[in-house]
Design a protein around this motif. Structure first.
Motif, short mmCIF file in Angstrom:
data_model
loop_
_atom_site.label_atom_id
_atom_site.label_comp_id
_atom_site.label_asym_id
_atom_site.label_seq_id
_atom_site.Cartn_x
_atom_site.Cartn_y
_atom_site.Cartn_z
N ALA A 30 0.81 -1.22 0.00
CA ALA A 30 0.00 0.00 0.00
C ALA A 30 0.84 1.27 0.00
N ALA A 31 2.04 1.24 0.61
CA ALA A 31 2.83 2.46 0.85
C ALA A 31 1.99 3.44 1.67
N GLY A 32 1.93 4.72 1.30
CA GLY A 32 1.19 5.69 2.10
C GLY A 32 2.05 6.28 3.21
N PRO A 33 1.46 7.11 4.07
CA PRO A 33 2.25 7.85 5.06
C PRO A 33 2.76 6.97 6.19
N MET A 34 3.94 7.28 6.68
CA MET A 34 4.46 6.62 7.87
C MET A 34 3.68 7.05 9.11
N ASP A 35 3.26 8.30 9.12
CA ASP A 35 2.46 8.83 10.23
C ASP A 35 1.11 9.24 9.69
N PRO A 36 0.14 8.32 9.63
CA PRO A 36 -1.16 8.65 9.04
C PRO A 36 -1.87 9.81 9.73
N LEU A 37 -1.68 9.95 11.05
CA LEU A 37 -2.36 11.03 11.77
C LEU A 37 -1.80 12.39 11.37
N ALA A 38 -0.48 12.50 11.23
CA ALA A 38 0.12 13.77 10.79
C ALA A 38 -0.32 14.10 9.37
N HIS A 39 -0.36 13.10 8.51
CA HIS A 39 -0.80 13.30 7.12
C HIS A 39 -2.24 13.81 7.09
N ALA A 40 -3.10 13.18 7.89
CA ALA A 40 -4.51 13.59 7.93
C ALA A 40 -4.66 15.00 8.52
N THR A 41 -3.87 15.32 9.54
CA THR A 41 -3.96 16.63 10.18
C THR A 41 -3.57 17.74 9.22
N ALA A 42 -2.47 17.57 8.49
CA ALA A 42 -2.02 18.60 7.55
C ALA A 42 -3.06 18.83 6.46
#
Length: 338
Positions: A30-42
């Motif tokens: 899938a890859a995607g962000p290492m920190d999903p919460l930071a990605h979603a917050t930004a």
């Protein structure tokens, strides 16, 4: 339309969206962000669609500038050192990057990843429905590679941000990594009870060996009850394998699609970013929780991101000569004798 110019980029800085889901059975991670919460917050701070593409910055840093039109950007993640034209910016912030200005992101005292989202659409063609970069297979992003100096990203439907820098009020990003919640299994039965207890007691130390594929831990080795080889099965992000030498490996965003070592536990979704942000040398322990507790934590995370992300104007306590000169405070010449 605006253009985001990559002036400098260290290794490991890539384009990531929510990930390339539905293809694990074919060997596509899938890859995607290492920190999903930071990605979603930004992204939430800019009112972007959930999972919109953004730049994930590694400890090696990044420098960017805007061309053609002002561009709103938001940053969230670890406590990186961020500066706009040399002036410090909070590690979680929203601002307008104007043509001629430079935004720099450098490693700070805590955290390993920073998300830089833009107010608009990063114009990169998707691969299998996603722009997430997986460099090991050369898929996604800019021709499947990390960003580098000289790259330019077209930003469609670009929007400016606030007139001044604003700090994001995002207390959910304050996540000390000393305790990571896990659900035991799916192969915890491959370990005796005393080894499960030893795994949870730790402590474990994050080693410098880690990357987007895995977090390697050091500590007292665990022993297996019935050997360390199993029939390979699917790997979820956060799965904790224990190979023959007994030190846990936590599989992360760029993990392989299958693995043949027993998985003693799996990091719950809300704590994936907490672990990803742990720098080398961090000591941590795992705490076992139930599936119900994991679901409740995920629900609380979603509820925190549901309303708009609050902002606070940046209050400066110090003014450098460069900052004052940039404000052009002198409007004319005054005769002191008059």
């Amino acid at each position: 339309m605006s253009l985001l110019r990559i002036d400098a980029a260290g290794p490991g800085t890539t384009l990531q969206d929510a990930g390339r889901h539905g293809y694990l059975r074919y060997g596509f991670t899938a890859a995607g962000p290492m920190d999903p919460l930071a990605h979603a917050t930004a992204n939430r701070a800019l009112d972007n669609p959930p999972g919109a593409p953004a730049i994930e910055v590694s400890l090696a840093g990044l420098a960017v500038s805007a061309e053609e039109a002002p561009l709103g950007v938001a940053l969230a993640g670890g406590e990186f050192r961020i500066a706009l034209d040399g002036e410090p910016v909070p590690p979680a912030a929203v601002l307008t990057l104007r043509p001629g200005s430079t935004l720099t992101v450098r490693a700070g005292r805590a955290g390993a990843w920073c998300t830089l989202a833009v107010a608009g659409r990063i114009d990169v063609p998707p691969v299998l429905g996603s722009v997430a970069t997986h460099t090991r297979s050369g898929v996604g992003g800019l021709n499947g590679r990390a960003l580098q100096a000289g790259d330019a990203l077209r930003i469609g439907e670009a929007r400016p941000g606030p007139g001044e820098v604003h700090a994001l009020v995002a207390p959910w990003l304050d996540r000390p990594p000393e305790e990571i919640r896990v659900v035991l299994g799916p192969q915890d039965d491959a370990f005796a009870a005393d080894q499960i207890a030893a795994f949870l007691a730790g402590p474990w130390t994050v080693t410098p060996r880690g990357d987007r594929m895995a977090c390697f831990l050091d500590g007292t080795p665990l022993t297996h009850a019935r050997g360390y080889n199993i029939v390979s099965d699917g790997i979820a992000m956060g799965a904790i394998q224990v190979p023959g030498e007994g030190r846990p490996i936590v599989l992360m965003a760029d993990r392989q699609s299958t693995g043949g070592y027993p998985k003693i536990a799996t990091v719950i979704g809300p704590d994936l970013g907490r672990l990803a942000q742990a720098q080398a040398g961090t000591r941590l322990r795992f705490r076992a929780v139930s599936v119900a507790e994991a679901v409740a934590a995920r629900r609380a995370e979603a509820e925190a991101l549901a309303p708009p992300v609050a902002r606070e104007p940046l209050v400066r306590s110090a003014f450098t000569p460069e900052f004052l000169l940039g404000r052009n405070l002198i409007g004319g010449v005054v005769d002191g004798a008059a």
